[in-house]
Enzyme design. Sequence first.
Site, PDB file in Angstrom:
ATOM      1  N   HIS A 268      -8.692   2.754  13.347  1.00 40.58           N
ATOM      2  CA  HIS A 268      -9.048   1.451  13.940  1.00 40.58           C
ATOM      3  C   HIS A 268     -10.550   1.488  14.237  1.00 40.58           C
ATOM      4  CE1 HIS A 268      -8.599  -2.258  15.987  1.00 40.58           C
ATOM      5  NE2 HIS A 268      -7.892  -1.900  17.061  1.00 40.58           N
ATOM      6  N   HIS A 307      -7.869  -2.553   4.591  1.00 39.78           N
ATOM      7  CA  HIS A 307      -7.496  -3.284   5.805  1.00 39.78           C
ATOM      8  C   HIS A 307      -6.063  -3.747   5.670  1.00 39.78           C
ATOM      9  CE1 HIS A 307      -7.738  -6.030   9.183  1.00 39.78           C
ATOM     10  NE2 HIS A 307      -8.813  -5.351   9.533  1.00 39.78           N
ATOM     11  N   ASP A 363     -16.328  -1.790   9.503  1.00 39.51           N
ATOM     12  CA  ASP A 363     -16.878  -0.504   9.946  1.00 39.51           C
ATOM     13  C   ASP A 363     -17.733   0.190   8.895  1.00 39.51           C
ATOM     14  OD1 ASP A 363     -15.727  -0.463  12.530  1.00 39.51           O
ATOM     15  OD2 ASP A 363     -13.778  -0.055  11.626  1.00 39.51           O
TER      16      ASP A 363
HETATM   17  N1  CMC Z   1      -9.063   5.189   1.257  1.00 40.80           N
HETATM   18  C1  CMC Z   1      -8.196   5.544   0.270  1.00 40.80           C
HETATM   19  N2  CMC Z   1      -6.984   4.995   0.084  1.00 40.80           N
HETATM   20  C2  CMC Z   1      -6.630   4.039   0.949  1.00 40.80           C
HETATM   21  C3  CMC Z   1      -7.474   3.605   1.985  1.00 40.80           C
HETATM   22  C4  CMC Z   1      -8.734   4.212   2.113  1.00 40.80           C
HETATM   23  N3  CMC Z   1      -9.588   3.843   3.070  1.00 40.80           N
HETATM   24  N4  CMC Z   1      -6.860   2.632   2.683  1.00 40.80           N
HETATM   25  C5  CMC Z   1      -5.666   2.456   2.112  1.00 40.80           C
HETATM   26  N5  CMC Z   1      -5.530   3.304   1.063  1.00 40.80           N
HETATM   27  C6  CMC Z   1      -4.401   3.381   0.127  1.00 40.80           C
HETATM   28  C7  CMC Z   1      -3.239   4.143   0.734  1.00 40.80           C
HETATM   29  O1  CMC Z   1      -3.293   5.515   0.449  1.00 40.80           O
HETATM   30  C8  CMC Z   1      -2.069   3.455   0.080  1.00 40.80           C
HETATM   31  O2  CMC Z   1      -1.951   3.942  -1.223  1.00 40.80           O
HETATM   32  P1  CMC Z   1      -0.487   4.193  -1.859  1.00 40.80           P
HETATM   33  O3  CMC Z   1       0.114   2.821  -1.971  1.00 40.80           O
HETATM   34  O4  CMC Z   1      -0.751   4.845  -3.168  1.00 40.80           O
HETATM   35  O5  CMC Z   1       0.241   5.071  -0.898  1.00 40.80           O
HETATM   36  C9  CMC Z   1      -2.513   2.002  -0.027  1.00 40.80           C
HETATM   37  O6  CMC Z   1      -3.939   2.057  -0.098  1.00 40.80           O
HETATM   38  C10 CMC Z   1      -2.097   1.138   1.145  1.00 40.80           C
HETATM   39  O7  CMC Z   1      -2.554   1.777   2.328  1.00 40.80           O
HETATM   40  P2  CMC Z   1      -1.829   1.737   3.721  1.00 40.80           P
HETATM   41  O8  CMC Z   1      -2.206   2.948   4.500  1.00 40.80           O
HETATM   42  O9  CMC Z   1      -0.367   1.458   3.508  1.00 40.80           O
HETATM   43  O10 CMC Z   1      -2.477   0.449   4.330  1.00 40.80           O
HETATM   44  P3  CMC Z   1      -2.419   0.020   5.836  1.00 40.80           P
HETATM   45  O11 CMC Z   1      -2.459  -1.447   5.849  1.00 40.80           O
HETATM   46  O12 CMC Z   1      -1.292   0.687   6.549  1.00 40.80           O
HETATM   47  O13 CMC Z   1      -3.765   0.638   6.435  1.00 40.80           O
HETATM   48  C11 CMC Z   1      -5.974   0.933   7.136  1.00 40.80           C
HETATM   49  C12 CMC Z   1      -4.899  -0.069   6.727  1.00 40.80           C
HETATM   50  C13 CMC Z   1      -7.197   0.173   7.657  1.00 40.80           C
HETATM   51  C14 CMC Z   1      -5.444   1.818   8.279  1.00 40.80           C
HETATM   52  C15 CMC Z   1      -6.350   1.801   5.907  1.00 40.80           C
HETATM   53  O14 CMC Z   1      -6.867   0.987   4.889  1.00 40.80           O
HETATM   54  C16 CMC Z   1      -7.325   2.933   6.249  1.00 40.80           C
HETATM   55  O15 CMC Z   1      -6.899   3.996   6.687  1.00 40.80           O
HETATM   56  N6  CMC Z   1      -8.673   2.686   6.078  1.00 40.80           N
HETATM   57  C17 CMC Z   1      -9.659   3.655   6.473  1.00 40.80           C
HETATM   58  C18 CMC Z   1      -9.918   3.555   7.957  1.00 40.80           C
HETATM   59  C19 CMC Z   1     -10.709   2.321   8.323  1.00 40.80           C
HETATM   60  O16 CMC Z   1     -11.726   2.024   7.688  1.00 40.80           O
HETATM   61  N7  CMC Z   1     -10.265   1.639   9.378  1.00 40.80           N
HETATM   62  C20 CMC Z   1     -10.965   0.462   9.895  1.00 40.80           C
HETATM   63  C21 CMC Z   1     -10.188  -0.801   9.700  1.00 40.80           C
HETATM   64  S1  CMC Z   1     -11.166  -2.269   9.975  1.00 40.80           S
HETATM   65  C22 CMC Z   1     -11.604  -2.240  11.624  1.00 40.80           C
HETATM   66  C23 CMC Z   1     -10.445  -2.349  12.546  1.00 40.80           C
HETATM   67  O17 CMC Z   1      -9.782  -3.397  12.584  1.00 40.80           O
HETATM   68  O18 CMC Z   1     -10.220  -1.381  13.271  1.00 40.80           O
END
Ligand code: CMC
Length: 428
Positions: A268, A307, A363
Site C-alpha cells: 500500500h 493496482h 508511488d
Molecule cells: N510486479 C509484478 N507482478 C505483479 C505486480 C507487480 N508490481 N503487481 C501485480 N502483479 C502480477 C501478480 O503476480 C499476478 O500475476 P499472476 O496472475 O500471474 O499471479 C497479477 O499481476 C495480479 O496481481 P495481484 O497481486 O492479484 O493483484 P492485486 O490487485 O491483488 O494487487 C497490488 C495489487 C497493488 C498489491 C499489486 O499490483 C502490487 O503488489 N504492486 C506493487 C506494490 C505497489 O506498487 N503498491 C502500491 C499500490 S498504489 C498506492 C496505494 O493505493 O497504496
Amino acid sequence: MANDTLTITDNRTGKTYEIPVENDTIRAMDLRQIRVNEDDFGLMSYDPAFGNTASCKSKVTFIDGGKGILRYRGYPIEQLADNSSFLEVAYLLLYGELPTKEQYKEWQNGVVHHTIIHENIKKFIDGFRYDAHPMGMLLGTVGALSTFYPEAKEIFDEQSRELQIHRLIAKMPTIAAFCYRHRVGLPYVYPDNDLTYVGNFLNMMFRMTELKYKPNPVIEKAIDILFMLHADHEQNCSTNAMRNVGSSHADPYSSTAAAIGALYGPLHGGANEAVLIMLNQIGSKDKIPAFIKSVKAGETRLMGFGHRVYKAYDPRARIIKNKAHEVFEETGRNPLLDIALELEKIALEDDYFIKRRLYPNVDFYSGLIYQSMGLHPSMFTVMFAIPRTAGWLAQWKEMLSDDELKIARPRQVYLGAGERDYVPLDDR
Ligand code: CMC
C-alpha cells in the site's frame, strides 16, 4: 418478472430465487435464504480480499479503473491538481462542496488554530529509539492522541467530531515533522502559522538557525499537488481499516492509527519507499533486463506498478511524472530518474505487464521527487499519510451518518477440525 433482479437456480435443490439488483449490486444477505434444508445456515459469498465486494455506499471519491479516471466529489483530479490547494481539497472531501471564500477562511483559521501539539507528546516522541521508523512513530503518536482528547469518544456529537477533524488535519504535519527531527537528531521546530499548510510543514521539517523559514515556492507547490493527489482513493486497504475500526465506535485517533498501520505496508503506501530501495538495488540501466527477468519469474515485484482498481495508467502517476521535471529543475535531476524511466519503458512493452495490465501507480515517481527535496526514504509513506488523513476522516464521517452502519464483522468459511475431546498433556 422485474428487470432489475437476478434469478438464481440452486442446482442442489432445483429451487429458484429472485434477488433484487440495486446500483449494479446484489445484497449478500439475500443469499442467506438459499438453503439445502431447514438446518442449513444459508449461502454466503466468499471474497477474502474484497475483490468484488462493495463494503459501503459512498459519495466521496469515484474511480473508473479501466479508463484511469479519478474524481473527488465529482471533480476530476487533473482539474483539482491544476487549480486547487490541499486545504481546499480536504474541505471538499469532508464537506462535499468546494468552500466559498468565507468558508475557506474559516476552515483555514480553524486548522491553523490546532497546529501546536501538547508538550507531553514531544516527550514521548523523545522516548522512541534514535533510529525508529517515522511511520511507526506516527502510528503510535496519533493513537496516543486519544488519551489527550477523551471527549473524542463522543463520535455522534457533531461539535466534538468537527473538533477532532480539525485537530487531526492540523496536527498530522506537526507530528510527522517531529518524528522526522527525532530520527535525524535535530531539535523540534514549532509551527509557524504565518505560512501555508505545506509551507509550515517544510518549516517544521527543514528550518535550521534562520529566524524565519522561507519555503521554496516550487517545492511548496509540488508538495501541495502531491498532497491533493494522495488525499483520498475510495475503499483502499487503509480507508477500509479506518471504517472497520470506526464501525466499533472507536474514537477517530484510534481509527486513524489503524489506518496508518494499514498504509505502512509495502503493498500500500509503503510502496513509495520500496520503489526507492528497488531503484537503488538495480543501480544502473544495464541491470534492468535481469531485474525484469526476476520479476517475471515471480522472485520479486516491480514496486510502484500494478493496482487492484486501475487497469490503465494511474492518473495520479501521470501528473506526478510531469511535475517531477519542474522539481528537478529546482533541485537538480535525481539520477535514479533515468533508471525509473527506462524501467517503465521496458515494462510497458513487455507481454508479462501488458497481459496483466500493470501500469505505474502513484508511488512509482513520488519517491524520486521526495528524495530530490532532501527527504529520507523512511519519510515517504509519512508524506502519504498526512494528506490521506483528510480522506480517512471524510470516509469515517460519511460512515457515521450511514443509516446502515453496523459493526464490521466478516464471516468465515470454517475448514478446521470437527468437535473433538480434550486430551490431557501427559497422554499426548
Ligand atoms: N510486479 C509484478 N507482478 C505483479 C505486480 C507487480 N508490481 N503487481 C501485480 N502483479 C502480477 C501478480 O503476480 C499476478 O500475476 P499472476 O496472475 O500471474 O499471479 C497479477 O499481476 C495480479 O496481481 P495481484 O497481486 O492479484 O493483484 P492485486 O490487485 O491483488 O494487487 C497490488 C495489487 C497493488 C498489491 C499489486 O499490483 C502490487 O503488489 N504492486 C506493487 C506494490 C505497489 O506498487 N503498491 C502500491 C499500490 S498504489 C498506492 C496505494 O493505493 O497504496
